[in-house]
Structure formats: C-alpha cells, structure tokens
Design an enzyme around this catalytic site. Structure first.
Site, PDB file in Angstrom:
ATOM      1  N   TYR A 194      16.710  22.326 -81.038  1.00  0.00           N
ATOM      2  CA  TYR A 194      15.480  22.486 -80.254  1.00  0.00           C
ATOM      3  C   TYR A 194      14.314  22.885 -81.155  1.00  0.00           C
ATOM      4  CZ  TYR A 194      12.153  24.616 -76.982  1.00  0.00           C
ATOM      5  OH  TYR A 194      11.018  24.956 -76.296  1.00  0.00           O
ATOM      6  N   LEU A 197       4.840  25.338 -66.584  1.00  0.00           N
ATOM      7  CA  LEU A 197       3.477  25.419 -67.108  1.00  0.00           C
ATOM      8  C   LEU A 197       2.590  24.364 -66.473  1.00  0.00           C
ATOM      9  CD1 LEU A 197       1.442  26.706 -68.967  1.00  0.00           C
ATOM     10  CD2 LEU A 197       2.251  25.201 -70.809  1.00  0.00           C
ATOM     11  N   LYS A 244      11.060  20.503 -82.156  1.00  0.00           N
ATOM     12  CA  LYS A 244       9.731  20.980 -81.757  1.00  0.00           C
ATOM     13  C   LYS A 244       8.816  21.128 -82.974  1.00  0.00           C
ATOM     14  CE  LYS A 244       8.306  22.245 -78.243  1.00  0.00           C
ATOM     15  NZ  LYS A 244       7.490  21.528 -77.223  1.00  0.00           N
ATOM     16  N   THR A 279       6.749  26.363 -79.459  1.00  0.00           N
ATOM     17  CA  THR A 279       7.711  27.430 -79.166  1.00  0.00           C
ATOM     18  C   THR A 279       7.947  28.367 -80.338  1.00  0.00           C
ATOM     19  OG1 THR A 279      10.067  27.783 -78.635  1.00  0.00           O
ATOM     20  CG2 THR A 279       9.532  25.793 -79.822  1.00  0.00           C
ATOM     21  N   ASP A 280       8.407  29.563 -80.029  1.00  0.00           N
ATOM     22  CA  ASP A 280       8.833  30.530 -81.043  1.00  0.00           C
ATOM     23  C   ASP A 280      10.039  30.025 -81.828  1.00  0.00           C
ATOM     24  OD1 ASP A 280      10.071  31.035 -78.345  1.00  0.00           O
ATOM     25  OD2 ASP A 280      11.382  32.314 -79.543  1.00  0.00           O
ATOM     26  N   THR A 332      13.812  21.244 -73.216  1.00  0.00           N
ATOM     27  CA  THR A 332      13.858  22.693 -73.439  1.00  0.00           C
ATOM     28  C   THR A 332      15.252  23.292 -73.266  1.00  0.00           C
ATOM     29  OG1 THR A 332      13.240  23.085 -71.128  1.00  0.00           O
ATOM     30  CG2 THR A 332      11.451  23.002 -72.755  1.00  0.00           C
ATOM     31  N   GLY A 379       6.761  20.841 -64.310  1.00  0.00           N
ATOM     32  CA  GLY A 379       7.377  21.997 -64.943  1.00  0.00           C
ATOM     33  C   GLY A 379       6.608  23.280 -64.660  1.00  0.00           C
ATOM     34  N   ILE A 423       6.809   9.527 -72.299  1.00  0.00           N
ATOM     35  CA  ILE A 423       6.050   9.777 -73.521  1.00  0.00           C
ATOM     36  C   ILE A 423       6.830   9.381 -74.768  1.00  0.00           C
ATOM     37  CG2 ILE A 423       4.729  11.634 -72.431  1.00  0.00           C
ATOM     38  CD1 ILE A 423       6.339  13.624 -74.210  1.00  0.00           C
ATOM     39  N   TRP A 449       9.696  32.834 -74.227  1.00  0.00           N
ATOM     40  CA  TRP A 449      10.273  33.521 -73.072  1.00  0.00           C
ATOM     41  C   TRP A 449       9.458  33.241 -71.800  1.00  0.00           C
ATOM     42  CZ3 TRP A 449      12.796  38.902 -74.255  1.00  0.00           C
ATOM     43  CH2 TRP A 449      13.561  38.815 -75.440  1.00  0.00           C
TER      44      TRP A 449
END
Length: 287
Positions: free
Chosen positions: A131, A13, A135, A107-108, A68, A11, A43, A156
């Site tokens: 989502y 990141l 999370k 995440t936000d 995501t 991915g 996982i 973002w």
C-alpha cells in the site's frame, strides 16, 4: 462557478468534500459504480480518463480514489499499483491537458514508521508495505506529470463509511472487552477536518506536499478508549503489542509504528491549523 471533479466520491473523504463545499461549486462526481449524479470512471484507464476530463473540463480534480485495503494490497500488487500509482498518473496527465489543478490524497504509509519525532513534508519517505509503496509511486507520478498540484498526506482517517471508529462501536455491541494495538502512534483524523483543510488549500496557488492530520496524537488502544468514553460505553480495552497482534493475525501487512505527521507546510505557508483529534472525534460522535 468552479467545476470540481471528485474521484472516489462515495468514499469517506469524497462525501465530506461534497458536504464541505455544498453549492459553492459545480461538482463532477465519479466513482467505480454509476449512481445518481455520479458518473462511472476507471482512473486506471488513461484513454478513459483523458476522454472524460477533456469533455468535462474541470477547474480542479480532487483524487480520493485509492486501494486502501492494506492487507489486500499485499495480495494483489498489480491492482494496487494500477489504482494507487497509475491512477494518479492518468489524472495528472489529464489535469495538465485541460489546465486543471490536481489535489491528490496520499498517506502516512509512504514513511517507514520508525521515526521518533513528528514527520514533516521534508523528511524522506521509505514505505514498507505494498500500500505504502504504490501510494508513493502515485505521489511521484503526480509531481512528474501535473503542472499545478497539491499532495495531501493524511492518516488514521474516519468519516461517513467503514472505519476504525465504526468497527470499535460495532464490536462493542457483542464484546465486554477488546484487544487493541497500543504501540502504533498516530493522529486520528476526521474526514470533515481534512475536507476543510483541502477547501482552504484548493483556491490558492500554494502548491506542494502538505500533511493534513488532526493535531495531537495517540495510539489505537487509547483511541478506542476515547471512542467508548465519548459514547458512554463500558468496554474494557486490552493493550496488545504489534507483535502480539501479528501472531493473532499472521496474514496482516506490517503497519507503521510511528505515523505522527507534522502539518509543517501548513504552518510555514498559511498558519492554518486543524482541530485537535479529540475535539474532531467529539464532533463526529456527538453532533
């Protein structure tokens, strides 16, 4: 040499973390599909995670794996829950068993998006989407089962992979104008910058929840305009509201209207500062 296990290594990141560390550590790379120097790891399966982690004995686990696709999570709650909540739980259990640190990327979307000022790590979450909810459950499992943990919330994100920046550039090839939402606020964050921040935290014992976004803020429409400006592309960006976008895309999940995260814990504990979003975007597009 420290051994770092990276889940979701293919991915945005995951790739940025590999580039950031280089040869400084020994990587144990995992993803859903096997590849060159990449081991398959599901996982969502506790026994598989325990067996793999006990065999490899990493010093650090960085969890970049997640479901995501925000709209997709609404359609398949079970999958979202298994990957976003049970996955981190399984990694937390395994990390504790071998004495590894766990860095979990969140995440936000764990916040409702109705704030009026930048959100700190001490503000109360209240997710509104599948989502975000899954999370947030993942965050709680990490805190419950891991001994040495960092939770890093970002927003973002863009990097080497599918993202908003590349979508805008692709659409610009065949459109003279684009309609982009203008009433959702956030901080575009480069995966390169986030990897640098994780690299800063990882060797320390400065555990806890951290926000990790680029400095400054904008909306999606102005973000798009900045992308075109930096690339010298002449595309008109029409500003539309979330309500107007929802009418055009009725199946889309609700997005937070306000996603500006304050990197408060970084300032309080280390003084580390991430780059301004415009500078990070310029580095991404022009270097």
């Amino acid at each position: 040499m420290r051994k770092i296990l990276v889940t979701g290594c293919n991915g945005q990141l995951g790739r940025a973390i590999q580039n950031e560390y280089g040869d400084e550590v020994e990587f144990i790379l995992t993803d859903v599909v096997e590849g060159a120097n990449i081991s398959p790891l599901n996982i969502m399966d506790l026994d598989e995670v325990l067996s793999f982690v006990e065999a490899k004995k990493p010093d650090v686990i960085i969890n970049c794996a997640a479901a995501t696709n925000v709209d997709g999570c609404e359609k398949d709650w079970d999958f979202a829950y298994k990957l976003n909540a049970l996955g981190p739980r399984n990694l937390a259990i395994a990390a504790t068993k071998v004495g590894a640190k766990l860095i979990h990327v969140s995440t936000d979307y764990v916040f409702p998006g109705n704030a009026s000022k930048p959100i700190t790590e001490f503000d109360e979450p209240g997710p509104i989407s599948a989502y975000g909810k899954t999370k947030y459950e993942g965050e709680k499992f990490v805190q419950q089962f891991a001994d040495k943990w960092f939770i890093v919330r970002t927003a973002w994100l863009y990097g080497d992979g599918k993202n908003f920046v590349k979508t805008m550039l692709s659409l610009a090839e065949n459109h003279d104008e684009l309609s982009v939402v203008c009433d959702q606020l956030g901080s575009p964050t480069s995966a390169v910058e986030l990897a640098r921040m994780i690299h800063h935290l990882e060797p320390t014992d400065n555990y806890g929840i951290f926000h990790g976004t680029c400095e400054g803020d904008t909306n999606w429409a102005d973000f798009a305009a900045e992308i075109f400006k930096l690339k010298g592309i002449d595309v008109k960006v029409n500003h539309v509201t979330s309500e107007e976008y929802k009418k055009m895309n009725p199946a889309s999940a609700d997005r937070p209207h306000y996603s500006i995260l304050d990197n408060y814990m970084l300032r309080l504990t280390s003084g580390y500062k991430m780059a301004d979003w415009k500078d990070a975007l310029k580095e991404y597009l022009c270097n």
